[in-house]
Structures are given as structure tokens and as C-alpha cells.
Design an enzyme around this catalytic site. Structure first.
Site, PDB file in Angstrom:
ATOM      1  CD  GLU A 215      -3.757  -5.950   2.806  1.00  0.00           C
ATOM      2  OE1 GLU A 215      -4.519  -5.392   3.263  1.00  0.00           O
ATOM      3  OE2 GLU A 215      -2.336  -5.735   3.058  1.00  0.00           O
TER       4      GLU A 215
ATOM      5  CD  GLU B 120      -3.324  -1.156   1.876  1.00  0.00           C
ATOM      6  OE1 GLU B 120      -3.502  -0.101   2.660  1.00  0.00           O
ATOM      7  OE2 GLU B 120      -4.133  -1.943   1.663  1.00  0.00           O
TER       8      GLU B 120
HETATM    9  O1  AHR Z   1      -5.417  -5.850   6.641  1.00  0.00           O
HETATM   10  C1  AHR Z   1      -5.267  -5.064   7.529  1.00  0.00           C
HETATM   11  C2  AHR Z   1      -4.570  -3.816   6.687  1.00  0.00           C
HETATM   12  O2  AHR Z   1      -5.587  -3.346   5.589  1.00  0.00           O
HETATM   13  C3  AHR Z   1      -3.314  -3.988   6.158  1.00  0.00           C
HETATM   14  O3  AHR Z   1      -2.329  -3.967   7.233  1.00  0.00           O
HETATM   15  C4  AHR Z   1      -3.179  -3.033   5.075  1.00  0.00           C
HETATM   16  O4  AHR Z   1      -2.360  -3.262   4.123  1.00  0.00           O
HETATM   17  C5  AHR Z   1      -4.680  -2.649   4.455  1.00  0.00           C
HETATM   18  O5  AHR Z   1      -4.918  -1.338   4.690  1.00  0.00           O
END
Ligand code: AHR
Length: 482
Positions: free
Chosen positions: A294, A172
Site C-alpha cells: 500500500e 494491518e
Molecule cells: O487503502 C485504504 C486503506 O488504507 C486500507 O484498507 C488499509 O489497509 C489502509 O489503512
């Protein structure tokens, strides 16, 4: 719904890595959920809890992403090697401000990977780390020869290098990983990945930080500037019930939240379609994988728990989110080469919840169980009259079909007719999960409210299969023989 299954038409392979997990230093995922320490009374092997490993092995976890997440861009790997008493204690700034004592580091992660019998996906630090630090980590992990880092690994009693299947260059980077512009990150990516060296014949698959949700500009810039330097590019999308700032509860939710969460999960289809269109312009051969590292439902934390720990219960509604999303990944199997649900234990849409020595499997776990046969199966196409409330995947492995169907309706059963083109079905075995309440879930008091049961509500005559799908259900039928 009436479908004709094109059972003999070749389709793309559904990568087993779509069933990947994500385990971050966040809340009780790593500590308690995975790591209890060698001296714990909770049964463990080398500090890693045995009940969790056994459960994850049952669903054939193919890959685990670690150490984050936002944590990855503040993680300095040298803090987590060597004698425990010398390891640095740091503040986990993103997740609850708790002390991270670095007990679980590189060696412990690879011990987990070894116990699970799966591949490692390590996410490197671009946001607050240097190129040199990243280069040294890859050297430490993978160099079979002589070098200061390979020798340091040997001093820490690990002779052989590990297999580093996947490496992410930042997480991110548009947000918690450095708030960068895509142009800036694209250049940094090109630079950092250069030093993710290959020290043996084992190639590491390099993953660039991709866009958040529908940031198509980010994808465009990255593909334009860095395609030749990457094997994969990530995408993050979480399912929400409404606005990000106002997350709905995991239990006791109204019916409109059932459908809004599922709808938010279904958006994954549009996102992958549009991001793939951009990727196609720069990579028409589809060499570069879209890595959805994710995904999952992000709901309000359980009342009374640390808001920074992201601990949420998991219901039959989450099972719908899992089934629908996996079906979407399968549909895009020609581009989606890996996905990692967030997260493996005790955080967000988890497979497993723990409470001290107790462990429960969530409805999401059971979907991963029901869907295991799709791992490395060939996607089989079908055509006909679809029903918006039914989501499905058909795949074939070793000449046998696996049909998975998910009924998203909270109150309507559906009868489906599936005709198999070119030949009769082999003998079919059915398994399913269902519930009668929208927030049905497993708890430490009632751990098996939702579990996989045998499914027999189908009739098969030659090439004609009729199935009665109960509301709120995920069903898998597998050809088991002739
Ligand atoms: O999964 C939780 C968080 O969500 C992670 O650390 C981040 O990459 C995303 O914003």
C-alpha cells in the site's frame, strides 16, 4: 546535473511486480470501477468493464491485490461464491457503512485476473477469520484433486484450480486487522501460514503483515520470530501533505503542499533503507522480499463525495509522487520484490477514474505507462553531481537503456548531461508528461489535459546526452536501435 552511466555494470533486476495494483472493496473501486454486471449498458465481458481492462492491459499490470485492505480482515470468502441470489449481504463497516452484496467474489476476481493477464495476490483474513477458513479458501482456489473445497469449486462451475501467486496472511494486523502486538501476530502468522498448503507444483508466495511506516519494532519482532516461514513481508506508507488528521486537498492547493507531499513520498527511501537493515540481520541473503503493498498519496476526498469512499482527484503532483516512489523502489530492487499502489480505480491515488460510462486515465496512469520498460529491467548505476529536485532511474533490457527523469520543481527547468560509459548511445526516443499548473489534471470534460507526448528536447552525440527537463515533468528516453 552531470551523471556518468555505468551501462555495462550488472545491477539487480527490477521486479515487474513493483508495478502492482491494489483493488479493495472500498467506495467505487470494485463496484462501478471494475464490476458493472453482465446486464450493464457499459460494455463489459462477464460483468467486468472493458474500457478499464483495456487501459490496464496497456500499462501491463503484473499483479492485483484483493479484497483489501481493512476489508480483508472482515471478508468471509464463502459469502462471495455460488448463486448470486444466495450471497450474503453485509455491511462494509470500514468504508462508508454501505451494503456489500458480495456480487464480486472469488470467481469474479479471478475472471478479472484472467482478463488482465496478470497474477493474483489474495489477502486472507486473520483478524476475524479462522485458520480453518483460510485453509479452506486456499484449498478451494488451488487444489486440483479431490477435497470438499475442490469439489465445491467444481459445483460452482470451475473445474481447474486457479494460479495463486501471492497470499497475504492478514492486513494491518497492528491496526484495522486486529490491533495486535507484533509478538502475538508473529505467532499467529506462524500458525496461519502453516495451513496455506501447497496442493500442486505451483508454489504460493506467502506474505506476512509487516509494519506501518517507521514501526521498526514490528519489523524486528517479525523477522526474529518468523523469517523462515515467510517469502515476503509488507510495508505500508502513504504520502500526506501534513498531519494525518488534516489531509490537504487534491486540487487548488498551495505551493508548500506540492513540496510537502513530495517530501512525504520521498520518505519511502529512508523507510526501506532502515527496514532493510533490520531484514539484513535475519536474512542476509535477501531471500525475503519487502512488499510495499500500500503506497501513494492520501488526500482529502473531493467535496460532496462520501468521506468513506476515499475518492480524490489526481494531478501532475501525483505523477511526481508516483515517479519519485517508483524510482525509490527501483533503487532498492535487491529487497523490494513487489509494490501495490493504492488503489487501482476511483480510490486514493488511482490509475483510472470513472463516472458512469465514462473513464479517464490519470497523470499517475501515464507515469506507469512511461515507466513500463523498467519492468523486469536491470538496474543501471550512475555517479556524479546529483540535483535534489531531480529523481531518476536508468535500467537496461535486451541491451537497451531506458532513462526516466522527473523534475520536481514547480518553476525551474534543468539541463542534464548524461555520459554513457563504454560506448555511444543507440538511437533514442523520448516521451513525457508535463503541465504548467500545479493542480493540472484530467477531468471528464477535459480528459486529455495531461497525456503522454513525444519529447524532443534532447541532443545526443556519441556517448554524450544533453536533456532540457521542463519543470513539473516526467520524461522517459529509450534506446530504440543503433
Ligand atoms: O487503502 C485504504 C486503506 O488504507 C486500507 O484498507 C488499509 O489497509 C489502509 O489503512
Amino acid at each position: 546535473m552531470k551523471l556518468t552511466i555505468l551501462a555495462d555494470k550488472k545491477g539487480p533486476l527490477i521486479s515487474k511486480y513493483i508495478y502492482g495494483q491494489f483493488a479493495e472493496h472500498l467506495g467505487r473501486c470494485i463496484y462501478e470501477g471494475v464490476w458493472v454486471g453482465k446486464d450493464s449498458e457499459i460494455p463489459n465481458v462477464n460483468g467486468i468493464r472493458s474500457d478499464v481492462v483495456a487501459a490496464l492491459r496497456q500499462i501491463k499490470v503484473p499483479v492485483v491485490r484483493w479484497p483489501g485492505g481493512c476489508f480483508a480482515d472482515e471478508y468471509h470468502w464463502k459469502d462471495g461464491i455460488g448463486p448470486k441470489e444466495n450471497r450474503k449481504k453485509i455491511v462494509n463497516t470500514h468504508w462508508g457503512g454501505v451494503t456489500e452484496d458480495n456480487t464480486f467474489g472469488t470467481h469474479e476476481f479471478f475472471e478479472l485476473i484472467n482478463q488482465l493477464g496478470c497474477e493474483a495476490y489474495v489477502n486472507g483474513n486473520v483478524g476475524s477469520g479462522t485458520v480453518y477458513e483460510m485453509q479452506e479458501w486456499v484449498d478451494y482456489l488451488t487444489n486440483p484433486g479431490e477435497s470438499p473445497m475442490a469439489n465445491l469449486r467444481r459445483e460452482n462451475v470451475r473445474q481447474e484450480p486457479w494460479r495463486l501467486a501471492f497470499f497475504g496472511v492478514g492486513n494491518e494486523s497492528w491496526g484495522c486487522g486486529g490491533n495486535m502486538r507484533p509478538e502475538y501476530y508473529a505467532d499467529l502468522y506462524r500458525q496461519y501460514q502453516t495451513y496455506v498448503r501447497q496442493y500442486s507444483t505451483e508454489k504460493t508466495y506467502k506474505i506476512a503483515c509487516g509494519p506501518n511506516i517507521d514501526d521498526y519494532h514490528w519489523m524486528e519482532v517479525l523477522m526474529k520470530e518468523a523469517t523462515p516461514f515467510m517469502d515476503g513481508i509488507s510495508l505500508h506508507h502513504y504520502a500526506l501533505t501534513g498531519a494525518w488528521e488534516d489531509k490537504g486537498p487534491a486540487l487548488n492547493f498551495p505551493e508548500n503542499h506540492w513540496y510537502s507531499l513530495v517530501e512525504s513520498a520521498q520518505k519511502m527511501d529512508e523507510l526501506i533503507t532502515k527496514h532493510s537493515q533490520i531484514m539484513d540481520q535475519y536474512d542476509p541473503e535477501k531471500r525475503v522480499g519487502l512488499i510495499v503493498d500500500e503506497w501513494g498519496s492520501w488526500l482529502a476526498v473531493e467535496p460532496g463525495t462520501n468521506p468513506g469512499f476515499l475518492y480524490q482527484q489526481n494531478t501532475i503532483r501525483d505523477a511526481m509522487v508516483a515517479a519519485v516512489t517508483l524510482n525509490i523502489f527501483h533503487k532498492h530492487a535487491d529487497r523490494v520484490q513487489m509494490a501495490n499502489i493504492a488503489q487501482m480505480v476511483n480510490v486514493l491515488q488511482a490509475m483510472i477514474l470513472t463516472d458512469g460510462p465514462d473513464m479517464i486515465k490519470t497523470p499517475t496512469y501515464h507515469v506507469f505507462d512511461l515507466y513500463q520498460n523498467h519492468q523486469d529491467g536491470e538496474l543501471i548505476a550512475s555517479y556524479g553531481a546529483e540535483n535534489q529536485l531531480i529523481s531518476h532511474t536508468i535500467s537496461k533490457k535486451a541491451g537497451r537503456l531506458t532513462i526516466s527523469l522527473c523534475n520536481l520543481s514547480v518553476d525551474q527547468a534543468f539541463t542534464l548531461e548524461l555520459k554513457k560509459q563504454s560506448g555511444a548511445y543507440q538511437e533514442l526516443a523520448g516521451r513525457y508528461i508535463t503541465a504548467t499548473q500545479m493542480d493540472a489534471h484530467n477531468s471528464f470534460v477535459e480528459p486529455e489535459t495531461i497525456k503522454v507526448r513525444g519529447f524532443a528536447d534532447f541532443k545526443c552525440v556519441e556517448d554524450q546526452l544533453t536533456i532540457c527537463l521542463p519543470p513539473m515533468s516526467v520524461v522517459t528516453l529509450t534506446e530504440v536501435g543503433s
